[in-house]
Scaffold this motif. Structure first.
Motif, PDB file in Angstrom:
ATOM      1  N   THR A 119       0.844  -1.200   0.000  1.00 58.01           N
ATOM      2  CA  THR A 119       0.000   0.000   0.000  1.00 58.01           C
ATOM      3  C   THR A 119       0.880   1.252   0.000  1.00 58.01           C
ATOM      4  OG1 THR A 119      -0.057  -0.077   2.417  1.00 58.01           O
ATOM      5  CG2 THR A 119      -1.897  -1.107   1.240  1.00 58.01           C
ATOM      6  N   TYR A 120       0.290   2.370  -0.422  1.00 59.89           N
ATOM      7  CA  TYR A 120       1.008   3.643  -0.403  1.00 59.89           C
ATOM      8  C   TYR A 120       1.120   4.192   1.018  1.00 59.89           C
ATOM      9  CZ  TYR A 120       1.465   4.367  -5.435  1.00 59.89           C
ATOM     10  OH  TYR A 120       1.853   4.264  -6.750  1.00 59.89           O
ATOM     11  N   HIS A 121       0.203   3.788   1.897  1.00 56.08           N
ATOM     12  CA  HIS A 121       0.184   4.285   3.285  1.00 56.08           C
ATOM     13  C   HIS A 121      -0.214   3.129   4.194  1.00 56.08           C
ATOM     14  CE1 HIS A 121      -0.733   7.868   0.771  1.00 56.08           C
ATOM     15  NE2 HIS A 121       0.107   8.460   1.596  1.00 56.08           N
ATOM     16  N   SER A 122      -0.146   3.415   5.498  1.00 52.16           N
ATOM     17  CA  SER A 122      -0.544   2.410   6.473  1.00 52.16           C
ATOM     18  C   SER A 122      -2.053   2.141   6.399  1.00 52.16           C
ATOM     19  CB  SER A 122      -0.192   2.921   7.874  1.00 52.16           C
ATOM     20  OG  SER A 122      -0.853   2.165   8.834  1.00 52.16           O
ATOM     21  N   LYS A 123      -2.408   0.859   6.478  1.00 56.21           N
ATOM     22  CA  LYS A 123      -3.844   0.514   6.506  1.00 56.21           C
ATOM     23  C   LYS A 123      -4.479   0.998   7.806  1.00 56.21           C
ATOM     24  CE  LYS A 123      -3.294  -3.670   3.785  1.00 56.21           C
ATOM     25  NZ  LYS A 123      -2.699  -4.969   4.022  1.00 56.21           N
ATOM     26  N   ASN A 124      -3.650   1.262   8.815  1.00 57.57           N
ATOM     27  CA  ASN A 124      -4.163   1.740  10.106  1.00 57.57           C
ATOM     28  C   ASN A 124      -4.521   3.220  10.081  1.00 57.57           C
ATOM     29  OD1 ASN A 124      -3.904  -0.693  11.757  1.00 57.57           O
ATOM     30  ND2 ASN A 124      -1.749  -0.485  11.256  1.00 57.57           N
ATOM     31  N   GLY A 125      -4.347   3.862   8.945  1.00 57.63           N
ATOM     32  CA  GLY A 125      -4.691   5.283   8.840  1.00 57.63           C
ATOM     33  C   GLY A 125      -3.663   6.028   8.025  1.00 57.63           C
ATOM     34  N   ALA A 126      -4.009   6.336   6.786  1.00 59.05           N
ATOM     35  CA  ALA A 126      -3.062   7.050   5.908  1.00 59.05           C
ATOM     36  C   ALA A 126      -2.805   8.457   6.445  1.00 59.05           C
ATOM     37  CB  ALA A 126      -3.635   7.119   4.489  1.00 59.05           C
ATOM     38  N   LEU A 127      -3.866   9.181   6.725  1.00 60.92           N
ATOM     39  CA  LEU A 127      -3.722  10.561   7.199  1.00 60.92           C
ATOM     40  C   LEU A 127      -3.017  10.586   8.557  1.00 60.92           C
ATOM     41  CD1 LEU A 127      -4.373  13.588   7.037  1.00 60.92           C
ATOM     42  CD2 LEU A 127      -6.639  13.083   7.983  1.00 60.92           C
ATOM     43  N   THR A 128      -3.429   9.682   9.439  1.00 59.15           N
ATOM     44  CA  THR A 128      -2.828   9.629  10.781  1.00 59.15           C
ATOM     45  C   THR A 128      -1.337   9.327  10.684  1.00 59.15           C
ATOM     46  OG1 THR A 128      -4.931   8.766  11.540  1.00 59.15           O
ATOM     47  CG2 THR A 128      -3.096   8.582  13.063  1.00 59.15           C
ATOM     48  N   GLU A 129      -0.974   8.388   9.808  1.00 62.60           N
ATOM     49  CA  GLU A 129       0.441   8.037   9.644  1.00 62.60           C
ATOM     50  C   GLU A 129       1.247   9.232   9.127  1.00 62.60           C
ATOM     51  OE1 GLU A 129       1.627   5.749   6.137  1.00 62.60           O
ATOM     52  OE2 GLU A 129       2.923   4.543   7.399  1.00 62.60           O
ATOM     53  N   SER A 130       0.757   9.896   8.099  1.00 58.26           N
ATOM     54  CA  SER A 130       1.497  11.022   7.522  1.00 58.26           C
ATOM     55  C   SER A 130       1.665  12.147   8.532  1.00 58.26           C
ATOM     56  CB  SER A 130       0.772  11.571   6.283  1.00 58.26           C
ATOM     57  OG  SER A 130       0.889  10.652   5.236  1.00 58.26           O
ATOM     58  N   LEU A 131       0.572  12.446   9.264  1.00 61.90           N
ATOM     59  CA  LEU A 131       0.647  13.520  10.265  1.00 61.90           C
ATOM     60  C   LEU A 131       1.643  13.173  11.363  1.00 61.90           C
ATOM     61  CD1 LEU A 131      -3.124  14.505  10.648  1.00 61.90           C
ATOM     62  CD2 LEU A 131      -1.277  15.981   9.827  1.00 61.90           C
TER      63      LEU A 131
END
Ligand SMILES: C[S@@+](CC[C@H](N)C(=O)[O-])C[C@H]1O[C@@H](n2cnc3c(N)ncnc32)[C@H](O)[C@@H]1O
Length: 218
Positions: A22-34
């Motif tokens: 995946t491009y981001h975490s399945k646990n939360g893309a926005l949360t991971e980036s922030l």
């Protein structure tokens, strides 16, 4: 083949079925980036360098542009001038990005995602972006950036992006006292960064990841 996914915090991302990542975490893309890039990277550097007016950020892997949009928002809320460069070997089209991007994007934020590659765009008085369409391994700059967002695909999908060669290219881009951050917490990556002379910390990761890495160039 890209498939849209909705992650745990309701934000969207892509699953690439060819590399099975995946491009981001399945646990939360926005949360991971922030958490990883904005809080533990950018905000950390800003707090240590409050007197400096300009922060130069380099991102490895523009992807969906989420980190870029969040950095633009950070620059405006904190009234800090940020010059953002991001490299991407396989740019997604604007139509693809729109299917997973945040829903509340301003016209200026859409411009981040839609602007031409290999040009500098002044998005706001606080934020300008240079999206570089190239292979990360072609970079030859040195000592140029305050903060590196190191965001390739994970080790199992792109082991060479976590090799000494790649990590050396990325950390060569840092100025003295610059900050390198990544979601990765792998021991081998930490040891390579230490061998390259950086001061490496294991700090709390985003949801679903106990730890992540932050490294400072001495
Ligand atoms: C985890 S995603 C990045 C997510 C992105 N930072 C975001 O906010 O959406 C990894 C990205 O790195 C790019 N990439 C992989 N290898 C690369 C290389 N050698 N040079 C430049 N970009 C590369 C991929 O195409 C992909 O878009």
């Amino acid at each position: 083949m890209l498939k849209k996914i909705t992650t745990q915090d309701g934000s969207c991302s892509f699953y690439d079925s060819v590399i099975k990542e995946t491009y981001h975490s399945k646990n939360g893309a926005l949360t991971e980036s922030l958490h990883v890039y904005i809080s533990k990277g950018l905000d950390y550097w800003i707090n240590l360098n409050q007197k400096l007016e300009l922060c130069k950020v380099f991102e490895m892997g523009f992807g969906t542009g989420l980190n870029a949009v969040l950095t633009k928002r950070f620059s405006e809320v904190n009234k800090k001038i940020i010059s953002y460069s991001s490299i991407e070997k396989f740019p997604l089209s604007f139509d693809q990005i729109k299917t997973v991007s945040l829903k509340d994007l301003s016209p200026n934020e859409n411009k981040i995602l839609n602007s031409l590659w290999n040009e500098i765009h002044e998005i706001s008085p606080f934020f300008k972006i240079h999206k570089i369409h190239d292979d990360f391994f072609n970079i030859i700059n040195k000592d140029f950036y305050d903060v590196i967002f190191y965001d390739p695909f994970a080790y199992h999908a792109q082991p060479y992006m976590w090799s000494e060669k790649a990590l050396k290219i990325s950390t060569n881009l840092l100025k003295k006292n610059g900050v390198w951050v990544s979601y990765c917490a792998k021991g081998e990556v930490r040891r390579i960064l230490e061998r390259l002379g950086l001061c490496v910390e294991r700090i709390s990761g985003p949801p679903g990841k106990r730890e992540m890495l932050r490294a400072i160039k001495n």
